[in-house]
Motif scaffolding. Structure first.
Motif, PDB file in Angstrom:
ATOM      1  N   TYR A   1     -45.016  41.547  -6.169  1.00 33.64           N
ATOM      2  CA  TYR A   1     -44.132  40.553  -7.069  1.00 33.64           C
ATOM      3  C   TYR A   1     -42.695  40.763  -6.732  1.00 33.64           C
ATOM      4  O   TYR A   1     -41.782  39.972  -6.388  1.00 33.64           O
ATOM      5  CB  TYR A   1     -44.211  40.786  -8.610  1.00 33.64           C
ATOM      6  N   GLU A   2     -42.562  42.303  -6.481  1.00 29.48           N
ATOM      7  CA  GLU A   2     -41.281  42.619  -6.012  1.00 29.48           C
ATOM      8  C   GLU A   2     -40.655  42.161  -4.625  1.00 29.48           C
ATOM      9  O   GLU A   2     -39.582  41.845  -4.603  1.00 29.48           O
ATOM     10  CB  GLU A   2     -41.219  44.527  -6.053  1.00 29.48           C
ATOM     11  N   GLU A   3     -41.580  42.273  -3.753  1.00 27.89           N
ATOM     12  CA  GLU A   3     -41.393  41.628  -2.523  1.00 27.89           C
ATOM     13  C   GLU A   3     -41.097  39.933  -2.479  1.00 27.89           C
ATOM     14  O   GLU A   3     -40.038  39.757  -1.761  1.00 27.89           O
ATOM     15  CB  GLU A   3     -42.825  41.908  -1.303  1.00 27.89           C
ATOM     16  N   LEU A   4     -41.676  39.375  -3.234  1.00 36.49           N
ATOM     17  CA  LEU A   4     -41.757  37.941  -3.429  1.00 36.49           C
ATOM     18  C   LEU A   4     -40.373  37.769  -3.986  1.00 36.49           C
ATOM     19  O   LEU A   4     -39.492  36.829  -3.602  1.00 36.49           O
ATOM     20  CB  LEU A   4     -42.691  37.462  -4.136  1.00 36.49           C
ATOM     21  N   ASN A   5     -40.088  38.271  -5.140  1.00 36.85           N
ATOM     22  CA  ASN A   5     -38.659  38.344  -6.042  1.00 36.85           C
ATOM     23  C   ASN A   5     -37.439  38.560  -5.119  1.00 36.85           C
ATOM     24  O   ASN A   5     -36.353  37.817  -5.111  1.00 36.85           O
ATOM     25  CB  ASN A   5     -38.551  38.965  -7.125  1.00 36.85           C
ATOM     26  N   ARG A   6     -37.653  39.666  -4.421  1.00 39.75           N
ATOM     27  CA  ARG A   6     -36.352  40.163  -3.362  1.00 39.75           C
ATOM     28  C   ARG A   6     -36.215  38.947  -2.355  1.00 39.75           C
ATOM     29  O   ARG A   6     -35.063  38.817  -2.031  1.00 39.75           O
ATOM     30  CB  ARG A   6     -36.773  41.183  -2.782  1.00 39.75           C
ATOM     31  N   ARG A   7     -37.191  38.232  -1.773  1.00 40.82           N
ATOM     32  CA  ARG A   7     -37.215  37.474  -0.769  1.00 40.82           C
ATOM     33  C   ARG A   7     -36.648  35.862  -1.358  1.00 40.82           C
ATOM     34  O   ARG A   7     -36.027  35.542  -0.729  1.00 40.82           O
ATOM     35  CB  ARG A   7     -38.652  36.865  -0.053  1.00 40.82           C
ATOM     36  N   ASP A   8     -37.290  35.693  -2.380  1.00 36.31           N
ATOM     37  CA  ASP A   8     -36.958  34.390  -3.144  1.00 36.31           C
ATOM     38  C   ASP A   8     -35.646  34.483  -3.947  1.00 36.31           C
ATOM     39  O   ASP A   8     -34.986  33.332  -4.043  1.00 36.31           O
ATOM     40  CB  ASP A   8     -37.986  33.900  -3.997  1.00 36.31           C
ATOM     41  N   ARG A   9     -35.271  35.339  -4.362  1.00 34.82           N
ATOM     42  CA  ARG A   9     -34.104  35.638  -5.471  1.00 34.82           C
ATOM     43  C   ARG A   9     -33.125  36.469  -5.160  1.00 34.82           C
ATOM     44  O   ARG A   9     -32.030  36.715  -5.761  1.00 34.82           O
ATOM     45  CB  ARG A   9     -34.702  35.867  -6.965  1.00 34.82           C
ATOM     46  N   GLY A  10     -33.532  37.613  -4.140  1.00 33.15           N
ATOM     47  CA  GLY A  10     -32.650  38.510  -3.717  1.00 33.15           C
ATOM     48  C   GLY A  10     -32.494  39.632  -4.496  1.00 33.15           C
ATOM     49  O   GLY A  10     -31.758  40.546  -4.268  1.00 33.15           O
TER      50      GLY A  10
END
Length: 167
Positions: free
Chosen positions: A61-70
């Protein structure tokens, strides 16, 4: 590890995952014997394995959120997500008890319980809480406190609520 009640604490969390609704008087007997009645589809992960799996999903989730939301979620946002899951769980429990309509049935209830467990495991991870030790300590304290109250000579009776007049 075996607790004072003779129940293995290693699989305690496992026994709470996917339990069917039972009459109150049979719950304790069922919980004590649940591990004997599991089938091949029941998880046998202990608390440490559950925490490791939860952290793996957290990291995704952390990786996905950083990619999608910065940015990733803060600890406060994890707590707010947990509160939302608890609200969903409350609605699903009400539906299981026939107090409201809610789609998804038993599968949705199991999913939401797992979501709530994930949140607890992640919050413990973020706050560096040894959940196994904290759980054991808390259950020992409750066991002692409740046992002392049960051995008291007189039960504590709540004040009776006065009847309201209807006119």
């Amino acid at each position: 590890m075996i607790g004072r009640d003779g129940v293995s604490s290693r699989s305690l969390v496992d026994r709470f995952i996917g339990l069917p609704a039972l009459p109150h008087d049979t719950e304790k007997e069922f919980l004590i014997n649940y591990s004997d009645h599991t089938d091949q589809t029941t998880s046998t992960m202990d608390l440490q394995e559950l925490a490791e799996r939860a952290i793996k999903i957290h990291d995704l989730y952390e990786e996905l959120n950083r990619r999608d939301r910065g940015r990733g979620w803060t600890r406060e946002e994890f707590m707010l997500g947990f509160v939302g899951d608890i609200g969903d769980l409350a609605k699903l429990v009400m539906a299981q008890e026939g107090a409201r309509e809610m789609p998804g049935g038993r599968e949705a209830l199991e999913h939401e319980l797992a979501d709530c467990l994930w949140s607890v495991l992640i919050l413990a991870h973020h706050y560096h809480v040894n959940l196994g030790a904290a759980f054991t300590r808390t259950m020992d304290e409750l066991d002692q406190s409740i046992s002392e109250r049960l051995s008291a000579s007189e039960p504590v009776q709540p004040d009776l609520v006065p009847m309201m007049k209807t006119t």
